[in-house]
Scaffold this motif. Structure first.
Motif, PDB file in Angstrom:
ATOM      1  N   ALA A  68      60.100   7.652  68.666  1.00 44.23           N
ATOM      2  CA  ALA A  68      59.958   6.286  69.195  1.00 44.23           C
ATOM      3  C   ALA A  68      61.333   5.745  69.575  1.00 44.23           C
ATOM      4  O   ALA A  68      61.500   5.082  70.590  1.00 44.23           O
ATOM      5  N   GLN A  69      62.345   6.055  68.742  1.00 50.11           N
ATOM      6  CA  GLN A  69      63.703   5.599  69.050  1.00 50.11           C
ATOM      7  C   GLN A  69      64.212   6.273  70.323  1.00 50.11           C
ATOM      8  O   GLN A  69      64.827   5.639  71.175  1.00 50.11           O
ATOM      9  N   GLU A  70      63.920   7.581  70.440  1.00 47.99           N
ATOM     10  CA  GLU A  70      64.363   8.289  71.635  1.00 47.99           C
ATOM     11  C   GLU A  70      63.679   7.739  72.881  1.00 47.99           C
ATOM     12  O   GLU A  70      64.288   7.608  73.936  1.00 47.99           O
ATOM     13  N   ASP A  71      62.375   7.416  72.733  1.00 51.13           N
ATOM     14  CA  ASP A  71      61.640   6.840  73.868  1.00 51.13           C
ATOM     15  C   ASP A  71      62.275   5.539  74.295  1.00 51.13           C
ATOM     16  O   ASP A  71      62.411   5.248  75.476  1.00 51.13           O
ATOM     17  N   ASN A  72      62.659   4.712  73.300  1.00 52.53           N
ATOM     18  CA  ASN A  72      63.281   3.439  73.591  1.00 52.53           C
ATOM     19  C   ASN A  72      64.579   3.646  74.372  1.00 52.53           C
ATOM     20  O   ASN A  72      64.836   2.952  75.354  1.00 52.53           O
ATOM     21  N   LEU A  73      65.384   4.620  73.956  1.00 53.43           N
ATOM     22  CA  LEU A  73      66.632   4.893  74.669  1.00 53.43           C
ATOM     23  C   LEU A  73      66.327   5.374  76.087  1.00 53.43           C
ATOM     24  O   LEU A  73      66.976   4.971  77.046  1.00 53.43           O
ATOM     25  N   LYS A  74      65.300   6.211  76.206  1.00 48.65           N
ATOM     26  CA  LYS A  74      64.911   6.712  77.541  1.00 48.65           C
ATOM     27  C   LYS A  74      64.520   5.554  78.449  1.00 48.65           C
ATOM     28  O   LYS A  74      64.882   5.504  79.620  1.00 48.65           O
ATOM     29  N   ASP A  75      63.741   4.597  77.898  1.00 47.84           N
ATOM     30  CA  ASP A  75      63.330   3.429  78.690  1.00 47.84           C
ATOM     31  C   ASP A  75      64.548   2.641  79.157  1.00 47.84           C
ATOM     32  O   ASP A  75      64.613   2.177  80.292  1.00 47.84           O
ATOM     33  N   ILE A  76      65.516   2.485  78.256  1.00 51.28           N
ATOM     34  CA  ILE A  76      66.720   1.716  78.599  1.00 51.28           C
ATOM     35  C   ILE A  76      67.514   2.437  79.694  1.00 51.28           C
ATOM     36  O   ILE A  76      67.977   1.824  80.653  1.00 51.28           O
ATOM     37  N   ILE A  77      67.616   3.766  79.561  1.00 56.27           N
ATOM     38  CA  ILE A  77      68.353   4.537  80.569  1.00 56.27           C
ATOM     39  C   ILE A  77      67.661   4.398  81.931  1.00 56.27           C
ATOM     40  O   ILE A  77      68.301   4.193  82.964  1.00 56.27           O
ATOM     41  N   GLY A  78      66.321   4.497  81.914  1.00 57.97           N
ATOM     42  CA  GLY A  78      65.546   4.378  83.161  1.00 57.97           C
ATOM     43  C   GLY A  78      65.717   2.994  83.776  1.00 57.97           C
ATOM     44  O   GLY A  78      65.930   2.859  84.986  1.00 57.97           O
ATOM     45  N   HIS A  79      65.663   1.978  82.949  1.00 57.22           N
ATOM     46  CA  HIS A  79      65.805   0.597  83.423  1.00 57.22           C
ATOM     47  C   HIS A  79      67.210   0.383  83.999  1.00 57.22           C
ATOM     48  O   HIS A  79      67.377  -0.247  85.055  1.00 57.22           O
ATOM     49  N   ALA A  80      68.212   0.912  83.299  1.00 59.22           N
ATOM     50  CA  ALA A  80      69.605   0.731  83.738  1.00 59.22           C
ATOM     51  C   ALA A  80      69.812   1.345  85.119  1.00 59.22           C
ATOM     52  O   ALA A  80      70.543   0.812  85.953  1.00 59.22           O
ATOM     53  N   LYS A  81      69.123   2.461  85.361  1.00 59.08           N
ATOM     54  CA  LYS A  81      69.279   3.122  86.662  1.00 59.08           C
ATOM     55  C   LYS A  81      68.488   2.364  87.739  1.00 59.08           C
ATOM     56  O   LYS A  81      69.006   2.083  88.834  1.00 59.08           O
ATOM     57  N   GLU A  82      67.257   1.999  87.416  1.00 62.24           N
ATOM     58  CA  GLU A  82      66.384   1.352  88.398  1.00 62.24           C
ATOM     59  C   GLU A  82      66.984   0.051  88.936  1.00 62.24           C
ATOM     60  O   GLU A  82      66.849  -0.277  90.108  1.00 62.24           O
ATOM     61  N   TYR A  83      67.676  -0.689  88.060  1.00 65.97           N
ATOM     62  CA  TYR A  83      68.169  -2.006  88.485  1.00 65.97           C
ATOM     63  C   TYR A  83      69.669  -2.045  88.791  1.00 65.97           C
ATOM     64  O   TYR A  83      70.231  -3.117  88.996  1.00 65.97           O
ATOM     65  N   GLY A  84      70.308  -0.862  88.819  1.00 65.44           N
ATOM     66  CA  GLY A  84      71.710  -0.852  89.266  1.00 65.44           C
ATOM     67  C   GLY A  84      72.730  -1.179  88.196  1.00 65.44           C
ATOM     68  O   GLY A  84      73.794  -1.714  88.495  1.00 65.44           O
ATOM     69  N   PHE A  85      72.407  -0.849  86.938  1.00 70.53           N
ATOM     70  CA  PHE A  85      73.410  -1.042  85.884  1.00 70.53           C
ATOM     71  C   PHE A  85      74.257   0.234  85.708  1.00 70.53           C
ATOM     72  O   PHE A  85      75.472   0.181  85.763  1.00 70.53           O
ATOM     73  N   VAL A  86      73.573   1.355  85.478  1.00 72.66           N
ATOM     74  CA  VAL A  86      74.299   2.617  85.229  1.00 72.66           C
ATOM     75  C   VAL A  86      73.611   3.771  85.949  1.00 72.66           C
ATOM     76  O   VAL A  86      72.389   3.933  85.839  1.00 72.66           O
ATOM     77  N   PHE A  87      74.397   4.562  86.685  1.00 70.83           N
ATOM     78  CA  PHE A  87      73.878   5.760  87.363  1.00 70.83           C
ATOM     79  C   PHE A  87      74.560   7.004  86.796  1.00 70.83           C
ATOM     80  O   PHE A  87      75.742   6.930  86.436  1.00 70.83           O
ATOM     81  N   PRO A  88      73.845   8.141  86.812  1.00 71.78           N
ATOM     82  CA  PRO A  88      74.563   9.384  86.464  1.00 71.78           C
ATOM     83  C   PRO A  88      75.642   9.612  87.531  1.00 71.78           C
ATOM     84  O   PRO A  88      75.407   9.347  88.704  1.00 71.78           O
ATOM     85  N   SER A  89      76.811  10.072  87.113  1.00 73.21           N
ATOM     86  CA  SER A  89      77.889  10.232  88.094  1.00 73.21           C
ATOM     87  C   SER A  89      77.586  11.370  89.066  1.00 73.21           C
ATOM     88  O   SER A  89      76.985  12.363  88.689  1.00 73.21           O
TER      89      SER A  89
END
Ligand code: GAP
Length: 522
Positions: free
Chosen positions: A9-30
């Motif tokens: 569940a914790q890993e899923d939460n981190l995955k959601d945050i990573i996905g959200h960060a990418k979708e809205y222009g916060f953090v992209f993989p280099s």
């Protein structure tokens, strides 16, 4: 019944945050178009704003709010002797081990820590089972203290930890390898136990200066910003006519060739640090160490995150140059982890630089008529880790009263990338022009966004998802009486107000002033 988050569940939460960060222009993989570079990330248009706001919060609190602290911006490259003196050339190492089948490389201590975590998870599973079975009658404390399986596993963990610590402290690499073999640790990729010996691996990135190759031209990318402060200690003290106690602060990039770089921006190879070295009279360091521990925890708490998000972890085994050290740990999605370090570093660094450079790095103290090498208390926080702390604590999926859901980033308003979105209800009848007029008035003080696409409901959701504290809507009534509706991100309540009142309302909520007033500890 309390739901215990499982590892997944914790890993899923981190995955959601990573996905959200990418979708809205916060953090992209280099360099993503080339499939990315591991453990390297780019901050997008909103990420850069959030990062800048965190830096401003830190810089203001540390430098502007302390009349005896100044900030510098030293070069990333330094004369390589710096790193000999600081101990990084000889001792900034990780113990590594390769799996011969998968050809994957691991940190030996991390493999052992992961094994320990698996044992821990078995205990948590037993506790969860007990809770499920006995409901409200379940006495967790008593269960943890008396259940034979749990006690046996805790004993096992203690024994492993103490052997690992002994092997690491005394550089017994053979013993680390033996421990991995005895515990039957397998490679997560190949599943085999076919390991190489453990070797030390230096974490500094090296490159060559100019066109000359060879040992003499080898220089390093700094692994911490602190040494740029130490080597400038006298330059700053003299040119700034500073009197002890005083501090030198710096924000800048640092580089470490982390072998096990993972968990998104938590552990990267290129990252940013915000560090401050506070120079004090020898013998007064413990007083200042306590002061900085207090000040730094209050700086974090002023952000208003959930009580219980932070804890201190005092170092029991100290580095050879420290006489006290503590981490501020934050409850990240993957559990409590180090966010910031506060270290009492004695006079180790300045003395080492005196020895290697042959230059005196002393301060004449007119109050006691004595010249000495000052002692140093350091505060050091990773900017990217702070970014992850803000993002993960702010990310929420809410179910509303009408049963619909929304994703909201409840970023502390002073740190939010945009402070206000201004939206014309329709794209015609002069509403866009009026909205732009309002933005022109506000943009000098606040980062504003103009948005006219999609229904107003969808636009509100988009602003919630990027953490904009206020959304202002311009409608036909605005043209008649110069009023607008202003919607609060957190309460979702709307109010009709005069355009002339907007500046004050927004400022009241988003100003950094309030944060800085809250966190004052002296
Ligand atoms: N000058 C002291 C120093 O560098 P450190 O504990 O090695 O101490 C300080 O690092 C802070 O830098 C950590 O608390 C963490 O927030 C951040 N940090 C360290 N390594 C990092 C990495 N690989 N990626 C992101 N942040 C890192």
């Amino acid at each position: 019944m309390l739901k215990i988050p499982t590892m997944s569940a914790q890993e899923d939460n981190l995955k959601d945050i990573i996905g959200h960060a990418k979708e809205y222009g916060f953090v992209f993989p280099s360099s993503e178009i080339y499939d990315g570079l591991s453990a390297t990330y780019d901050y997008g248009q909103l990420g850069a704003e959030l990062k800048n706001n965190i830096k401003t919060y830190w810089w203001k609190a540390m430098v502007h709010m302390h009349e005896n602290i100044v900030g510098i911006d030293a070069a990333i490259f330094m004369e390589p002797t710096t790193w000999k003196a600081s101990g990084h050339v000889d001792a900034f190492n990780d113990p590594l081990i390769d799996n011969k089948d998968s050809k994957k490389r691991y940190r030996a201590d991390v493999l052992i820590e992961d094994h320990i975590e698996k044992i821990n998870q078995k205990n948590e599973k037993d506790v969860a089972k007990g809770k499920k079975r006995f409901g409200d009658d379940f006495d967790e404390k008593q269960f943890r203290e008396t259940n034979p399986n749990i006690l046996r596993r805790l004993k096992e963990i203690k024994a492993i930890e103490s052997r690992m610590k002994d092997a690491l402290d005394n550089e017994k690499l053979d013993d680390l390898k033996a421990l991995i073999d005895e515990l039957g640790i397998v490679c997560p990729v190949s599943g085999s136990k076919n390991w190489t010996e453990v070797k030390q691996f230096n974490l500094m990135f090296a490159t060559e200066l100019g066109s000359v190759s060879g040992e003499s031209a080898k220089i390093y990318l700094r692994p911490e910003t602190a040494q740029g402060i130490f080597v400038n200690f006298l330059n700053v003290q003299k040119s700034g006519r500073l009197k002890i106690p005083f501090g030198i602060a710096q924000i800048g990039k640092a580089f470490r060739n982390e072998i096990v770089a993972r968990q998104f921006i938590f552990r990267m190879r290129e990252f940013e640090q915000m560090e401050m070295q506070f120079f004090v009279r020898p013998g007064e360091e413990m007083k200042w160490y306590e002061y900085w521990k207090d000040f730094r925890i209050n700086w974090h708490k002023a952000l208003g995150f959930e009580e219980g998000s932070y804890r201190f972890h005092d170092h029991i085994k100290l580095a050879h140059y420290a006489n006290a050290a503590a981490d501020i740990e934050f409850k990240f999605p993957m559990g409590f982890k180090e966010l910031e370090g506060i270290h009492s570093r004695t006079d180790f660094d300045l003395k080492q630089h005196e020895e290697y450079s042959g230059k005196k790095l002393r301060y004449f103290d007119p109050e006691i008529n004595e010249s000495y090498v000052p002692y140093v208390v350091e505060t050091s926080i990773g900017l990217d880790r702070m970014f992850l702390a803000v993002l993960s604590e702010s990310y929420k999926e809410e179910t509303l009263e009408d049963g619909s859901t929304r994703t909201v980033l409840s970023i502390p308003p002073a740190l939010a990338p945009y402070k206000v979105a201004v939206m014309p209800l329709t794209k015609k009848d002069g509403l866009p022009e009026k909205a732009r007029e309002i933005i022109d008035e506000l943009k000098i003080d606040f980062n504003c966004q103009y948005d006219e696409k999609d229904s107003i409901g969808k636009r509100y959701r988009r602003q919630d998802a990027i953490g904009t504290p206020y959304a202002v809507t311009v409608d036909h009534q605005t043209l008649e009486d110069n009023t607008v509706t202003i919607r609060d991100r957190d309460t979702m309540e709307q109010e009709r107000v005069a355009i002339s009142a907007l500046h004050k309302i927004i400022d009241n909520k988003v100003s950094m002033r309030k944060l800085l007033m809250k966190e004052k500890v002296v």
